[in-house]
Design a protein around this motif. Structure first.
Motif, PDB file in Angstrom:
ATOM      1  N   GLN A 134      47.862  38.577  45.593  1.00 39.39           N
ATOM      2  CA  GLN A 134      47.148  37.559  46.372  1.00 39.39           C
ATOM      3  C   GLN A 134      47.752  36.173  46.148  1.00 39.39           C
ATOM      4  OE1 GLN A 134      45.171  38.594  48.657  1.00 39.39           O
ATOM      5  NE2 GLN A 134      45.430  40.655  47.840  1.00 39.39           N
ATOM      6  N   ALA A 168      41.029  41.379  50.328  1.00 42.83           N
ATOM      7  CA  ALA A 168      41.504  40.936  49.016  1.00 42.83           C
ATOM      8  C   ALA A 168      40.394  40.890  47.977  1.00 42.83           C
ATOM      9  CB  ALA A 168      42.144  39.556  49.138  1.00 42.83           C
ATOM     10  N   PRO A 193      47.357  47.434  46.636  1.00 40.41           N
ATOM     11  CA  PRO A 193      48.046  46.212  47.040  1.00 40.41           C
ATOM     12  C   PRO A 193      48.667  46.332  48.430  1.00 40.41           C
ATOM     13  CG  PRO A 193      48.620  46.792  44.783  1.00 40.41           C
ATOM     14  CD  PRO A 193      47.861  47.956  45.344  1.00 40.41           C
ATOM     15  N   PRO A 226      38.655  46.373  45.847  1.00 37.40           N
ATOM     16  CA  PRO A 226      39.749  47.020  45.101  1.00 37.40           C
ATOM     17  C   PRO A 226      40.593  48.002  45.909  1.00 37.40           C
ATOM     18  CG  PRO A 226      37.658  48.046  44.517  1.00 37.40           C
ATOM     19  CD  PRO A 226      37.321  46.869  45.411  1.00 37.40           C
ATOM     20  N   ASN A 279      46.625  43.182  41.773  1.00 42.71           N
ATOM     21  CA  ASN A 279      46.045  42.644  43.003  1.00 42.71           C
ATOM     22  C   ASN A 279      45.998  41.121  42.979  1.00 42.71           C
ATOM     23  OD1 ASN A 279      45.586  44.696  44.853  1.00 42.71           O
ATOM     24  ND2 ASN A 279      43.698  45.348  43.856  1.00 42.71           N
TER      25      ASN A 279
END
Length: 207
Positions: free
Chosen positions: A8, A135, A141, A138, A4
């Motif tokens: 980001q 973002a 993605p 959790p 993740n």
């Protein structure tokens, strides 16, 4: 760095490149911004579950300053405190009813429209419970950068009629939630929204 976090970073890199491509007037700088954008897409492919071509095709040409997308969701409670959820046809999992905010409608108008389309119910938005930066939670993605707004709503019709892209609509207790569509909503977010809904004087949560 976890998946993740990598995604980001790649999204921020792409946004920087897109802004540079949008506003620069120097051909040499443009070439560099193109290279940065290509690097960001390769990083997204590494972080996600899609190949580079699929990711590249998913982005429309940038013609304005990149901003976050807005997802609108609604919490409706039964008289006994159960939560209304819709079963998504896309992944056969459950979520708070809602979806992308359409251009031309306010957040309140969008949630009324989405709720009618997904559940057949007419609702009145009562207050904004939470604004989540996706973002910072959790979720799986995702290439888009998303703000998620959750409204407390009250239904004034009672006949449930699932929409064409919804498999089922049911009430569930908080301690017996079905498998959730975690790309759309998380259990922790439902729990927080539920807690905020119990107190008329609670402040809106925001990230």
């Amino acid at each position: 760095m976890n998946t993740n976090s990598l995604l980001q970073e790649a999204m921020q890199l792409k946004a920087t490149a897109d802004i540079g491509l949008l506003y620069n007037t120097n051909p040499y700088d443009r070439e560099r911004y193109e290279a940065i954008r290509e690097t960001s897409l390769r990083l997204m492919a590494l972080a996600g579950s899609h190949d580079l071509q699929t990711i590249n095709d998913s982005f429309l040409p940038v013609t304005d300053y990149p901003t976050a997308k807005v997802d609108i969701r609604a919490l409706i409670l039964s008289p006994g405190g159960e939560i209304l959820l819709a079963k998504e046809s896309a992944d056969e999992r459950w979520s708070l009813p809602g979806g992308w905010a359409d251009v031309g409608g306010s957040p309140a108008e969008n949630i009324v429209k989405e709720f009618r389309e997904e559940t057949g119910l007419e609702v009145i938005p009562e207050r904004l419970l939470a604004v989540f930066d996706k973002a910072k939670h959790p979720h799986p993605p995702q290439a888009e950068y998303v703000y998620k707004m959750v409204f407390l709503c009250k239904a004034f019709t009672h006949t449930i009629k699932p929409g064409f892209d919804v498999l089922d609509v049911q009430f569930f207790s908080l301690d017996n939630l079905p498998p959730l569509s975690e790309n759309r909503i998380l259990k922790s977010q439902i729990e927080l929204a539920y807690q905020l809904a119990q107190d008329d004087n609670s402040k809106t949560y925001f990230d």
